[in-house]
Motif scaffolding. Sequence first.
Motif, PDB file in Angstrom:
ATOM      1  N   VAL A  73       0.834  -1.192   0.000  1.00 38.68           N
ATOM      2  CA  VAL A  73       0.000   0.000   0.000  1.00 38.68           C
ATOM      3  C   VAL A  73       0.872   1.246   0.000  1.00 38.68           C
ATOM      4  CG1 VAL A  73      -1.817   1.265   1.219  1.00 38.68           C
ATOM      5  CG2 VAL A  73      -1.776  -1.229   1.319  1.00 38.68           C
ATOM      6  N   GLN A  74       0.532   2.177  -0.896  1.00 37.50           N
ATOM      7  CA  GLN A  74       1.147   3.497  -0.885  1.00 37.50           C
ATOM      8  C   GLN A  74       0.167   4.439  -0.201  1.00 37.50           C
ATOM      9  OE1 GLN A  74       1.762   4.448  -5.017  1.00 37.50           O
ATOM     10  NE2 GLN A  74       3.697   3.351  -5.100  1.00 37.50           N
ATOM     11  N   GLU A  76      -0.649   8.428   0.989  1.00 36.51           N
ATOM     12  CA  GLU A  76      -0.333   9.851   0.821  1.00 36.51           C
ATOM     13  C   GLU A  76      -1.059  10.634   1.909  1.00 36.51           C
ATOM     14  OE1 GLU A  76      -0.917  13.345  -2.528  1.00 36.51           O
ATOM     15  OE2 GLU A  76      -0.967  11.245  -3.175  1.00 36.51           O
ATOM     16  N   GLU A 107       5.831  10.621  -4.620  1.00 31.19           N
ATOM     17  CA  GLU A 107       4.382  10.840  -4.631  1.00 31.19           C
ATOM     18  C   GLU A 107       3.712  10.329  -3.361  1.00 31.19           C
ATOM     19  OE1 GLU A 107       0.797   9.431  -7.472  1.00 31.19           O
ATOM     20  OE2 GLU A 107       2.619  10.122  -8.488  1.00 31.19           O
ATOM     21  N   ALA A 108       4.114   9.174  -2.889  1.00 28.56           N
ATOM     22  CA  ALA A 108       3.564   8.618  -1.644  1.00 28.56           C
ATOM     23  C   ALA A 108       4.433   9.056  -0.475  1.00 28.56           C
ATOM     24  CB  ALA A 108       3.527   7.094  -1.726  1.00 28.56           C
ATOM     25  N   THR A 126      -8.420  -1.105   6.456  1.00 29.84           N
ATOM     26  CA  THR A 126      -8.488   0.204   5.795  1.00 29.84           C
ATOM     27  C   THR A 126      -9.454   1.130   6.523  1.00 29.84           C
ATOM     28  OG1 THR A 126     -10.211  -0.446   4.199  1.00 29.84           O
ATOM     29  CG2 THR A 126      -7.904  -0.721   3.517  1.00 29.84           C
ATOM     30  N   LYS A 138      -5.032   9.819   0.712  1.00 33.62           N
ATOM     31  CA  LYS A 138      -5.466   8.685  -0.104  1.00 33.62           C
ATOM     32  C   LYS A 138      -4.464   7.548   0.040  1.00 33.62           C
ATOM     33  CE  LYS A 138      -3.410  10.316  -4.455  1.00 33.62           C
ATOM     34  NZ  LYS A 138      -3.660  10.663  -5.843  1.00 33.62           N
ATOM     35  N   PHE A 139      -4.890   6.387  -0.393  1.00 36.18           N
ATOM     36  CA  PHE A 139      -3.999   5.228  -0.395  1.00 36.18           C
ATOM     37  C   PHE A 139      -4.259   4.427  -1.655  1.00 36.18           C
ATOM     38  CE2 PHE A 139      -7.811   3.887   1.749  1.00 36.18           C
ATOM     39  CZ  PHE A 139      -8.019   2.574   1.353  1.00 36.18           C
ATOM     40  N   LYS A 140      -3.218   3.739  -2.092  1.00 31.94           N
ATOM     41  CA  LYS A 140      -3.289   2.931  -3.312  1.00 31.94           C
ATOM     42  C   LYS A 140      -2.856   1.520  -2.949  1.00 31.94           C
ATOM     43  CE  LYS A 140      -1.735   3.255  -8.104  1.00 31.94           C
ATOM     44  NZ  LYS A 140      -0.931   4.066  -9.024  1.00 31.94           N
ATOM     45  N   THR A 141      -3.673   0.546  -3.312  1.00 34.22           N
ATOM     46  CA  THR A 141      -3.469  -0.841  -2.915  1.00 34.22           C
ATOM     47  C   THR A 141      -2.975  -1.693  -4.075  1.00 34.22           C
ATOM     48  OG1 THR A 141      -5.251  -0.650  -1.288  1.00 34.22           O
ATOM     49  CG2 THR A 141      -4.644  -2.880  -1.977  1.00 34.22           C
ATOM     50  N   PHE A 142      -1.970  -2.510  -3.805  1.00 41.37           N
ATOM     51  CA  PHE A 142      -1.462  -3.495  -4.762  1.00 41.37           C
ATOM     52  C   PHE A 142      -1.552  -4.858  -4.091  1.00 41.37           C
ATOM     53  CE2 PHE A 142       0.713   0.488  -5.432  1.00 41.37           C
ATOM     54  CZ  PHE A 142       0.649   0.676  -6.808  1.00 41.37           C
TER      55      PHE A 142
END
Length: 156
Positions: A73-74, A76, A107-108, A126, A138-142
């Motif tokens: 997870v990134q 921000e 960015e993160a 989350t 915000k967060f970005k999930t992989f």
Amino acid sequence: MKSSKTLDPFDLAILRILQKDNTVPQRVIGERVNLSAPSVQRRIKRLEASGIIAAQTATVDPAGFGPALTIVVQVELNVETGGAIDVVKQSFIDAPEIQQCYYVTGEADFVLIILVQDMSEYEALTQRLFFSNETIKKFKTFVTMDRTKVSLEIDI
């Protein structure tokens, strides 16, 4: 903490062995590096005391406990003040699902390595860590498809 420049070839050889398998008996390490077992023991104690050896752990395969998802997870942040960052860091440290947390540039602001049993457990995480925290923008999930390599070894 000492730098690798203050470690002699014996220390480096011992560290290489311990990184691969920290259960190798000190007598065997001594044979491999041409030192006595008591000398190896003293060196290991010194490496632990100086912080070079941070922990003696076992790497556990999560598959042994049923299905598991590794998620990257990134994150921000909205605000990047010292106090806000410290509060977020502590919330990540306190979450047992988070195996690794990196405060990063770019960015993160954070990159997290998370281990959960399933997506519903991740969704609950989350809600607890991200959605309820006003500091997180915000967060970005992989979601990983394969744990191709998992290691904390350092090239010595």
